[in-house]
Design a protein around this motif. Sequence first.
Motif, short mmCIF file in Angstrom:
data_model
loop_
_atom_site.label_atom_id
_atom_site.label_comp_id
_atom_site.label_asym_id
_atom_site.label_seq_id
_atom_site.Cartn_x
_atom_site.Cartn_y
_atom_site.Cartn_z
N VAL A 278 -4.21 5.19 0.77
CA VAL A 278 -3.16 6.11 0.36
C VAL A 278 -3.21 7.39 1.20
CG1 VAL A 278 -2.36 7.61 -1.52
CG2 VAL A 278 -2.98 5.24 -1.99
N ILE A 279 -4.41 7.90 1.44
CA ILE A 279 -4.56 9.11 2.25
C ILE A 279 -4.05 8.88 3.67
CG2 ILE A 279 -6.24 10.72 3.26
CD1 ILE A 279 -7.98 10.19 0.74
N GLN A 280 -4.36 7.71 4.24
CA GLN A 280 -3.90 7.39 5.59
C GLN A 280 -2.38 7.26 5.64
OE1 GLN A 280 -5.96 6.99 8.54
NE2 GLN A 280 -3.90 7.29 9.33
N LEU A 281 -1.78 6.61 4.64
CA LEU A 281 -0.33 6.46 4.60
C LEU A 281 0.36 7.81 4.46
CD1 LEU A 281 -0.02 3.31 2.29
CD2 LEU A 281 0.64 3.44 4.71
N LYS A 282 -0.20 8.68 3.61
CA LYS A 282 0.37 10.02 3.44
C LYS A 282 0.25 10.81 4.74
CE LYS A 282 0.07 14.17 0.54
NZ LYS A 282 1.54 14.27 0.37
N LYS A 283 -0.86 10.67 5.42
CA LYS A 283 -1.07 11.34 6.70
C LYS A 283 -0.04 10.88 7.73
CE LYS A 283 -4.58 11.88 10.36
NZ LYS A 283 -5.91 11.44 10.82
N ASP A 284 0.29 9.59 7.70
CA ASP A 284 1.26 9.02 8.65
C ASP A 284 2.70 9.21 8.22
OD1 ASP A 284 -0.95 8.14 10.06
OD2 ASP A 284 -0.89 6.11 9.24
N GLY A 285 2.91 9.79 7.02
CA GLY A 285 4.26 10.01 6.52
C GLY A 285 4.92 8.76 5.97
N ALA A 286 4.14 7.75 5.66
CA ALA A 286 4.66 6.48 5.15
C ALA A 286 4.69 6.48 3.62
CB ALA A 286 3.81 5.32 5.66
N ASP A 287 5.41 5.52 3.06
CA ASP A 287 5.54 5.40 1.60
C ASP A 287 4.24 4.84 1.01
OD1 ASP A 287 6.46 5.28 -0.96
OD2 ASP A 287 7.86 3.63 -0.64
N THR A 288 3.72 5.54 0.01
CA THR A 288 2.45 5.12 -0.61
C THR A 288 2.67 4.22 -1.83
OG1 THR A 288 2.42 7.14 -1.96
CG2 THR A 288 1.25 7.21 0.14
N LEU A 289 3.92 4.06 -2.26
CA LEU A 289 4.20 3.29 -3.48
C LEU A 289 3.77 1.83 -3.39
CD1 LEU A 289 5.40 3.19 -6.32
CD2 LEU A 289 7.63 2.72 -5.28
N PRO A 290 4.08 1.11 -2.30
CA PRO A 290 3.72 -0.31 -2.25
C PRO A 290 2.23 -0.57 -2.42
CG PRO A 290 5.31 0.20 -0.53
CD PRO A 290 4.90 1.49 -1.12
N SER A 355 -5.49 11.44 -4.32
CA SER A 355 -5.31 11.09 -2.91
C SER A 355 -4.13 11.82 -2.29
CB SER A 355 -5.10 9.58 -2.76
OG SER A 355 -6.18 8.86 -3.32
N ILE A 356 -3.08 12.06 -3.09
CA ILE A 356 -1.88 12.70 -2.54
C ILE A 356 -1.82 14.19 -2.89
CG2 ILE A 356 -0.56 10.54 -2.53
CD1 ILE A 356 0.83 11.49 -5.10
N ASN A 357 -2.96 14.73 -3.31
CA ASN A 357 -3.09 16.17 -3.61
C ASN A 357 -2.23 16.64 -4.79
OD1 ASN A 357 -4.85 16.39 -1.41
ND2 ASN A 357 -3.16 16.79 0.01
N GLU A 358 -2.00 15.74 -5.74
CA GLU A 358 -1.32 16.11 -6.99
C GLU A 358 -2.41 16.36 -8.04
OE1 GLU A 358 1.82 16.54 -7.77
OE2 GLU A 358 2.90 15.76 -6.04
#
Length: 418
Positions: A278-290, A355-358
């Motif tokens: 999730v951290i890597q996807l957020k870093k890359d600007g990709a959707d973390t939902l899947p 992971s997404i800083n929430e």
Amino acid sequence: MNYKEAYKKIGPEQFFMITILFVNAGNYLYNLLLGRILGPAQFADAAILITFLLVLSFIGMTFQVVTAKYAVLFEDEILNQFLKFIFKNALAFGLLFGFLVIVFNQQLQQIFHTKTALMFVIFGVSLPLYFVMSINRGLFQGKNNLKSLSKTYYFEMLCRLILTIAIILLFPSIQSSLVIAFGILISLIFGLIPFQKSILNKDNSNQNEQLDTKPIITFFALTAFYELTQIIINNSDILLVKHYFNNEQAGLYASLALIGRVVYYVAWMFVMLLLPKVIQLKKDGADTLPILLKYVFYIVLVSAIIVLGTFLFPELVVKIMFGEKYLPIAFLLWKYALATSIFAVANIFAYYFLSINEYVPVLISAILGLTQIILIVLFHKSLEQVVTMQIIAMIILLAFQLSYFLINRNIKVKRPLN
């Protein structure tokens, strides 16, 4: 097909899942064998050390999660600065707690009525290794090196299991609590294999970029708080039952908890896989939902199988694990497994938010999770009512997380249109 070919064909995720299942089974076997070999009196001393390590695990796990997150986010010289910073603090925590345990070994012996104080001295010496091991694992986790991460787990478990049981059986005259403390110490050394030397490398960067430690400290504090609540939630029910019920019922409930928590420990492997991705996807600007939905599905599937199994064959499960004298608690097994399953699903949402800083839902989730203590204190007429209160508390917790997730997700989807 030989061993090496089969090993290469197994993917990193599959290998990690197999390892965690194997390690959990080994840890179960370790506790069951100690209980059967030592008997209640000697096993009580062993349980003290195991409980101590469990209580301190909230800090060790915090170091692992923090290292995993920033191993994904940082690279090159900033990563080297971070590793130097986190290693220094992990070692400081380990030395501090180890020093306190060693200095107060006599007082600990008196408080817990153990046969020897030396067991605490040996245990104190092992604590710095425990925190360094957590850093090492966090770096493997963050870099998605799951096969090396897996090796640290099964080397630790196998060493503790084989060494401890072998010495107790071969040298019965040696104080069992000393053997267990020594087994923990040696197993933590084996848990450092393989070790990443980059953790110990000196930071020789030209300091063009300076590490900002404030967000790291904030994330560490929040993660530590949440990990602490996990320890409290996972153990408060046993302590409260011990307080409100007689020894026989408390013993029955303890066996119920040990069996029912299989769900939680199986779910934990999915949490460890989820966090760095999730951290890597957020870093890359990709959707973390899947990726979130993928692991939620896995946990729900595994939980459903376990709950169904305990519902259909409760007496068989209890007989296999503890024997016929524990059968009176069998009817509650599926309910406890259900409570733990709901908690496991809620837990993965909490780590997703981390992971997404929430951070707000993490704090509220921790507080809501602790409502199970209030409910049990207010309603404890029977063991069944205690389990029912936990189901209610976990439903409230999961309902909040799902609501927050769906509302927050809906806002983010609509925002670009405004």
